[in-house]
Design a protein around this motif. Structure first.
Motif, PDB file in Angstrom:
ATOM      1  N   UNK A   1     -41.400 -86.586 -20.995  1.00  0.00           N
ATOM      2  CA  UNK A   1     -40.951 -85.546 -19.939  1.00  0.00           C
ATOM      3  C   UNK A   1     -41.212 -84.268 -20.485  1.00  0.00           C
ATOM      4  N   UNK A   2     -41.262 -83.284 -19.463  1.00  0.00           N
ATOM      5  CA  UNK A   2     -41.811 -81.927 -19.586  1.00  0.00           C
ATOM      6  C   UNK A   2     -40.860 -80.906 -18.389  1.00  0.00           C
ATOM      7  N   UNK A   3     -40.402 -80.019 -18.634  1.00  0.00           N
ATOM      8  CA  UNK A   3     -39.705 -79.442 -17.733  1.00  0.00           C
ATOM      9  C   UNK A   3     -40.658 -78.580 -16.910  1.00  0.00           C
ATOM     10  N   UNK A   4     -40.270 -78.308 -15.715  1.00  0.00           N
ATOM     11  CA  UNK A   4     -40.940 -77.389 -14.730  1.00  0.00           C
ATOM     12  C   UNK A   4     -40.369 -76.453 -14.534  1.00  0.00           C
ATOM     13  N   UNK A   5     -39.001 -76.063 -13.963  1.00  0.00           N
ATOM     14  CA  UNK A   5     -38.429 -74.886 -13.887  1.00  0.00           C
ATOM     15  C   UNK A   5     -36.997 -75.471 -14.223  1.00  0.00           C
TER      16      UNK A   5
ATOM     17  N   UNK B   1     -48.110 -77.900  -7.543  1.00  0.00           N
ATOM     18  CA  UNK B   1     -47.469 -77.766  -6.159  1.00  0.00           C
ATOM     19  C   UNK B   1     -45.817 -77.826  -6.347  1.00  0.00           C
ATOM     20  N   UNK B   2     -45.251 -78.508  -7.362  1.00  0.00           N
ATOM     21  CA  UNK B   2     -43.863 -78.749  -7.341  1.00  0.00           C
ATOM     22  C   UNK B   2     -43.447 -77.228  -7.899  1.00  0.00           C
ATOM     23  N   UNK B   3     -44.246 -76.832  -8.997  1.00  0.00           N
ATOM     24  CA  UNK B   3     -43.770 -75.408  -9.573  1.00  0.00           C
ATOM     25  C   UNK B   3     -43.709 -74.311  -8.493  1.00  0.00           C
ATOM     26  N   UNK B   4     -44.902 -74.427  -7.867  1.00  0.00           N
ATOM     27  CA  UNK B   4     -44.987 -73.332  -6.911  1.00  0.00           C
ATOM     28  C   UNK B   4     -43.852 -73.416  -5.839  1.00  0.00           C
ATOM     29  N   UNK B   5     -43.555 -74.707  -5.124  1.00  0.00           N
ATOM     30  CA  UNK B   5     -42.632 -74.960  -4.298  1.00  0.00           C
ATOM     31  C   UNK B   5     -41.346 -74.453  -4.814  1.00  0.00           C
TER      32      UNK B   5
END
Length: 311
Positions: free
Chosen positions: A113-117, A262-266
Motif C-alpha cells: 500500500x502507499x498513501x495518496x493524500x 486521477x485520484x490525487x488530482x481529484x
C-alpha cells in the motif's frame, strides 16, 4: 507509360502495408485499459459507530469518485480497521481510508500500500506531536523523569501515551509502560487534572503541528490547560516528538499510475471545487487534502512496531 507503372507500384505497396496493418490488428489483441483490468473500483472505509454497513452521502460519494476515474465505483464498508486492512492486502479493495496507525499496520502487513493524500486542519496542522509539559519548573528536564511523577494517558491513547513512548524509544530513551514514575490516568483529561492539581510534576500530552513542525496553538494539551485557568507563563514544554501525520487515503501500490494521478488530482481539489463532497468524506479535518508520502508515516510505523501492531 513508365510513370504510370511507378504510380501503380506505389499504390500496390500502400495497399500491402494497409493489409499488413489490418492483419496485425486482428492477430494481436488490443491492450486492455486499466479500467477494464479492474472492472469495478472498490473503496474501503470503516463504518462509523452505530452506522452499520452504510455511510452518509454514499450515492454522492460514489458518483464523485466514478466521475474522477471514469469507471464504475463501489464502496465497501468494513466493520473495523483489521477487516479493512485484510480487504486491501488481499486485493478485494483498491483504495482505503485509514487512520495513521491502521495505514502503518497495513504497510507492515503486506508492503503493498502507499498513501495518496492526507487531510489538513483549517489552521494548517497536518498531524500531532507529543509534548512533555511541566508546571512551575517542577521537572527540570527530560533526564530527571525517573525521580518525578509523570502523568500519562491510558495505554491506548495515541497522542498522550503511544506516541511519546515510541518517539522516545526512537531517540534511544526506552521507558517501560509500567515504569514506576509514570502515573497512569483514567483519561487524557484526568492526566491534565493531575498536573493542574499538583498530583504530577509533568504530563505527556499532545499538540497539533504543521508540516514544518511548527505547533498550532488552537488545540492540544497546553491550550486545554490554559483554558482551565493555568497561566501560560507557568507552563513549559520540555520535549516534543516527531510528527504523527493524520491518517491517509491509501491505494494498492500496483494500481495503475494513471488511476493514482486521477485520484490525487481529484482529492487535492475536492475541498475547493466540491466542498459538500469533501465534508461527506472528511469530517474531522476541514482544511482539505494534500499529497502524502510513505515517509510521512515513519512515526506511525514506530508505534506499530513498538506495540506489535496493536492500536
Amino acid at each position: 507509360m513508365a510513370r504510370r507503372g511507378r504510380t501503380a507500384a506505389r499504390q500496390a505497396v500502400k495497399m500491402c502495408a494497409a493489409a499488413l496493418a489490418a492483419f496485425g490488428a486482428a492477430a494481436w489483441p488490443a491492450r486492455a485499459d486499466w479500467r477494464d483490468d479492474i472492472g469495478t473500483f472498490r473503496i474501503g472505509i470503516v463504518a462509523e459507530p452505530g452506522g452499520g454497513n452504510t455511510i452518509p452521502g454514499l450515492a454522492r460519494l460514489t458518483e464523485a469518485y466514478a466521475n474522477a476515474l471514469g469507471m464504475k465505483v463501489e464502496f465497501v464498508v468494513a466493520r473495523d480497521y483489521a477487516a479493512l486492512i485484510e480487504a486491501q492486502a488481499s486485493g478485494r479493495v483498491q483504495y482505503a481510508v485509514y487512520s495513521a496507525l491502521a495505514y502503518a499496520t497495513a504497510s507492515e502487513r503486506c508492503g503493498c500500500v502507499e498513501p495518496l493524500v492526507a487531510p489538513v486542519d483549517a489552521d494548517g496542522a497536518v498531524g500531532i506531536r507529543s509534548v512533555l509539559v511541566t508546571r512551575d519548573g517542577r521537572l527540570p528536564d527530560l533526564a530527571a523523569m525517573a525521580s518525578h511523577r509523570i502523568a500519562i494517558a491510558p495505554a491506548d491513547n495515541v497522542g498522550g501515551a503511544l506516541l511519546p513512548l515510541a518517539a522516545l524509544s526512537a531517540e534511544g530513551i526506552r521507558i517501560a509502560r509500567d515504569s514506576p514514575f509514570l502515573a497512569r490516568a483514567a483519561s487524557a483529561t484526568a492526566a491534565e487534572t493531575m498536573l493542574a492539581g499538583g498530583e504530577a510534576d509533568a504530563l505527556f500530552g499532545w499538540e497539533p503541528a504543521a508540516a514544518d513542525g511548527q505547533p498550532s496553538h488552537s488545540d492540544g494539551t497546553v491550550a486545554r490547560l490554559e483554558a482551565a485557568g493555568i497561566a501560560e507563563a507557568s507552563l513549559r514544554v520540555l520535549w516534543t516528538s516527531s510528527l504523527l501525520r493524520y491518517g491517509p487515503h491509501a491505494v494498492r501500490s500496483d494500481l495503475d499510475p494513471e488511476a493514482k494521478r486521477r485520484l490525487t488530482v481529484f482529492l487535492s481539489n475536492l475541498k475547493s471545487q466540491t466542498p459538500d463532497v469533501y465534508d461527506l468524506l472528511e469530517r474531522a479535518h476541514s482544511g482539505g487534502f494534500t499529497p502524502a508520502l510513505p515517509k510521512d508515516y515513519a512515526m506511525a510505523l514506530a508505534i506499530v512496531r513498538l506495540t506489535g501492531g496493536k492500536e
